[in-house]
Scaffold this active site. Structure first.
Site, PDB file in Angstrom:
ATOM      1  CG  ASP A  32      -1.171 -17.925  -2.945  1.00 24.29           C
ATOM      2  OD1 ASP A  32      -1.691 -19.034  -3.093  1.00 24.29           O
ATOM      3  OD2 ASP A  32      -0.929 -17.459  -1.811  1.00 24.29           O
ATOM      4  CE  LYS A  41       1.506 -20.613  -3.708  1.00 16.66           C
ATOM      5  NZ  LYS A  41       0.187 -21.125  -4.073  1.00 16.66           N
TER       6      LYS A  41
HETATM    7  P1  NDP Z   1      -6.492 -13.008  -1.646  1.00 18.02           P
HETATM    8  O1  NDP Z   1      -5.311 -12.150  -1.410  1.00 18.02           O
HETATM    9  O2  NDP Z   1      -7.366 -12.716  -2.817  1.00 18.02           O
HETATM   10  O3  NDP Z   1      -7.415 -13.049  -0.373  1.00 18.02           O
HETATM   11  C1  NDP Z   1      -6.926 -13.478   0.864  1.00 18.02           C
HETATM   12  C2  NDP Z   1      -8.023 -13.278   1.905  1.00 18.02           C
HETATM   13  O4  NDP Z   1      -7.598 -13.887   3.111  1.00 18.02           O
HETATM   14  C3  NDP Z   1      -8.283 -11.823   2.230  1.00 18.02           C
HETATM   15  O5  NDP Z   1      -9.617 -11.658   2.633  1.00 18.02           O
HETATM   16  C4  NDP Z   1      -7.315 -11.569   3.380  1.00 18.02           C
HETATM   17  O6  NDP Z   1      -7.723 -10.504   4.250  1.00 18.02           O
HETATM   18  C5  NDP Z   1      -7.394 -12.886   4.119  1.00 18.02           C
HETATM   19  N1  NDP Z   1      -6.105 -13.132   4.797  1.00 18.02           N
HETATM   20  C6  NDP Z   1      -4.900 -13.322   4.205  1.00 18.02           C
HETATM   21  N2  NDP Z   1      -3.951 -13.484   5.129  1.00 18.02           N
HETATM   22  C7  NDP Z   1      -4.567 -13.385   6.305  1.00 18.02           C
HETATM   23  C8  NDP Z   1      -4.123 -13.474   7.641  1.00 18.02           C
HETATM   24  N3  NDP Z   1      -2.841 -13.688   7.939  1.00 18.02           N
HETATM   25  N4  NDP Z   1      -5.066 -13.347   8.616  1.00 18.02           N
HETATM   26  C9  NDP Z   1      -6.367 -13.142   8.316  1.00 18.02           C
HETATM   27  N5  NDP Z   1      -6.843 -13.041   7.062  1.00 18.02           N
HETATM   28  C10 NDP Z   1      -5.958 -13.164   6.087  1.00 18.02           C
HETATM   29  O7  NDP Z   1      -5.912 -14.514  -1.730  1.00 18.02           O
HETATM   30  P2  NDP Z   1      -6.593 -15.807  -2.352  1.00 18.02           P
HETATM   31  O8  NDP Z   1      -8.052 -15.765  -2.144  1.00 18.02           O
HETATM   32  O9  NDP Z   1      -6.049 -15.986  -3.719  1.00 18.02           O
HETATM   33  O10 NDP Z   1      -5.953 -16.967  -1.465  1.00 18.02           O
HETATM   34  C11 NDP Z   1      -6.555 -17.431  -0.251  1.00 18.02           C
HETATM   35  C12 NDP Z   1      -6.016 -18.817   0.096  1.00 18.02           C
HETATM   36  O11 NDP Z   1      -6.291 -19.725  -0.976  1.00 18.02           O
HETATM   37  C13 NDP Z   1      -4.508 -18.904   0.319  1.00 18.02           C
HETATM   38  O12 NDP Z   1      -4.243 -19.902   1.284  1.00 18.02           O
HETATM   39  C14 NDP Z   1      -3.993 -19.389  -1.030  1.00 18.02           C
HETATM   40  O13 NDP Z   1      -2.744 -20.026  -0.925  1.00 18.02           O
HETATM   41  C15 NDP Z   1      -5.090 -20.361  -1.404  1.00 18.02           C
HETATM   42  N6  NDP Z   1      -5.196 -20.686  -2.821  1.00 18.02           N
HETATM   43  C16 NDP Z   1      -5.385 -19.698  -3.757  1.00 18.02           C
HETATM   44  C17 NDP Z   1      -5.492 -20.032  -5.090  1.00 18.02           C
HETATM   45  C18 NDP Z   1      -5.821 -19.022  -6.121  1.00 18.02           C
HETATM   46  O14 NDP Z   1      -6.116 -19.438  -7.272  1.00 18.02           O
HETATM   47  N7  NDP Z   1      -5.838 -17.746  -5.842  1.00 18.02           N
HETATM   48  C19 NDP Z   1      -5.322 -21.429  -5.544  1.00 18.02           C
HETATM   49  C20 NDP Z   1      -5.237 -22.392  -4.470  1.00 18.02           C
HETATM   50  C21 NDP Z   1      -5.142 -22.005  -3.171  1.00 18.02           C
HETATM   51  P3  NDP Z   1      -6.947  -9.093   4.165  1.00 18.02           P
HETATM   52  O15 NDP Z   1      -7.430  -8.465   2.896  1.00 18.02           O
HETATM   53  O16 NDP Z   1      -7.368  -8.393   5.390  1.00 18.02           O
HETATM   54  O17 NDP Z   1      -5.483  -9.423   4.138  1.00 18.02           O
END
Ligand code: NDP
Length: 449
Positions: free
Chosen positions: A169, A129
């Protein structure tokens, strides 16, 4: 946190001492070790050969300076990380996260988790990662590009299609991957498609990769419901987040006849009693890079936006945390249970705290851990690597079919492992033990590595 077996407890204490100030990493390690007591007792070689200590020590950790200039020509400075955790099963593989909260402990927790997740897919990929404490939010395209170019100018020397293959991510989507790939190509003078996954379909990406984590988590939820004689049809769901994983989970839940009534971002929660309007949500979030408050405003009377609210207080049958780590605690779990929620599936990495997981399991709520449930993203990344290696590109239907089959296999592996260990329905133990055994046995076969 639950109590560990005595011997494993000593190992855990040593790992905490060796990695001070990294609470998320400690939490992720504890979560895995907590499941391993019976296996270690049965397979004495695993303890004798110090398998746990070796698995908790990354093969390589890289920390680097990322200088770049903003649109006003001012020099900015960020810190980049790449933690190459395990290459026992294949090249290092895991996403890059750009978020101000990124630090070494966060990247180590994610890399450690990735090792077991990747093992569960049954595919030939190791675990890693990376990322940076850079916040793409509010930055212009030019600023994001300059940051990505600087980041890749250091990272490229550690990557390669047979060495280390990052993906996206939090904060890293197709736009960022494009800038990263473009810079890698310039520096190396190689069109090495297999060096990054999550690429745009026009330049070597796989169809379904963008959707894969969210879709895969819903496929996993479907298999869990099936094991209980139920389907998604007609269920009321809440999803946290509104990024890549959340949006595609919402889309697939909707396709399957479920009604998703809420989602969120770090500003607050939108509650849409009749069910979220998918077309409007995708337009606001994907096309316009807007916020859920913009969605609520456009939706008018039908939707309510609550600043700094949480989705877990909204009554539902199914909850899918898809935003970030430790976003659903024991109190939230109690609220979900009280409101009749019967299934919680993690789309994000470690979004439910250990106390939250314990509360859900005690109450008999079916719980799908992220290690298994969100593995669809990395599995489809491995399918992208296959397509790149054979210079082929598969149809959406074919790739989605492969993803669904992989999620079905992961579900079966976790389910059957839990049953064999005498804890039927405990997907946490099933996922940890099955993932651990696959990596550990490969390591034993490869000598002292
Ligand atoms: P994105 O950046 O596309 O979206 C993240 C979302 O979560 C946004 O809506 C963001 O809101 C919110 N968010 C992030 N950090 C915080 C925080 N500290 N508090 C509140 N809201 C938060 O990321 P992904 O959708 O790609 O990833 C989401 C999760 O899924 C993570 O845990 C990631 O590790 C996991 N994941 C992702 C994969 C992938 O293929 N993308 C694969 C496997 C797991 P805002 O815009 O306001 O920051």
């Amino acid at each position: 946190m639950p109590i560990l077996d005595e011997k494993v407890d000593l190992l855990y204490d040593a790992i905490v001492r060796r990695n001070p100030g990294e609470p998320e990493f400690h939490q992720a390690v504890h979560g895995v070790l907590d499941s391993l007591g019976a296996v270690l007792a049965k397979e004495s070689r695993l303890a004798r050969d110090r398998m746990i200590e070796r698995l908790c020590e990354p093969e390589r950790q890289i920390i680097f300076r990322v200088p770049w200039q903003n649109d006003r020509g001012e020099v900015q400075l960020n810190r980049g990380f790449q933690v190459e955790f395990s290459s026992a099963l294949g090249p290092y593989k895991g996403g890059l996260r750009f978020h101000p909260s990124v630090n070494l402990g966060i990247v180590k927790f994610l890399g450690f988790t990735q090792v077991f997740k990747n093992a569960l897919t049954g595919m030939p990929i190791g675990g890693a990662k990376g990322g940076a404490d850079f916040d793409p939010k509010g930055k212009s395209d030019g600023e994001v590009m300059r940051f990505c170019q600087s980041f890749m100018t250091e990272l490229y020397r550690h990557l390669g299609e047979h060495t280390d293959v990052p993906a996206g991510d939090i904060g890293v989507g197709e736009r960022e991957l494009g800038y990263l790939f473009g810079q890698y190509k310039r520096i190396t003078n190689r069109y090495e498609s297999g060096v990054l996954t999550g690429k745009g379909p026009a330049w070597g990406g796989s169809l379904v990769r963008k959707e894969a984590t969210g879709f895969g988590a819903v496929f996993f939820a479907e298999r869990m419901l099936e094991a209980r004689g139920q389907t998604l049809d007609g269920k009321t769901c809440v999803v946290s987040g509104s990024g890549n994983v959340a949006l595609h989970a919402i889309q697939k839940l909707h396709d399957r006849g479920a009604r998703v009534v809420a989602c969120s971002d770090s500003d607050g929660v939108v509650h849409d009693r009749d069910g979220l309007d998918l077309a409007l949500l995708f337009q606001v979030k994907e096309d316009e890079r807007g916020r859920v408050s913009d969605y609520a405003e456009r939706r008018g009377e039908r939707a309510r936006f609550t600043r700094s609210g949480d989705v877990w207080s909204i009554p539902c049958d199914i909850a899918m945390p898809c935003a970030t780590q430790n976003e659903l605690n024991a109190r939230d779990a109690a609220t979900l249970i009280q409101n009749g929620c019967a299934l919680v599936v993690e789309g994000a990495n470690m979004p439910v705290t250990p106390e939250g997981v314990a509360r859900l399991l005690e109450a008999g709520v079916a719980f799908g851990p992220g290690k298994a449930a969100n593995a669809g993203g990395v599995a489809t990344s491995a399918l992208e690597m296959q397509q790149n290696a054979s210079r082929d590109s598969w149809s959406f239907e074919h790739t989605e079919g492969r993803l669904a089959a992989i999620m079905g296999n992961i579900h079966r592996t976790c389910f059957e492992t839990a049953e064999a260990l005498g804890v039927p329905g405990n997907y946490v133990v099933g996922a940890n033990v099955a993932g651990f055994l696959r990596v550990a046995r490969a390591m034993l076969a490869l000598g002292v590595i």
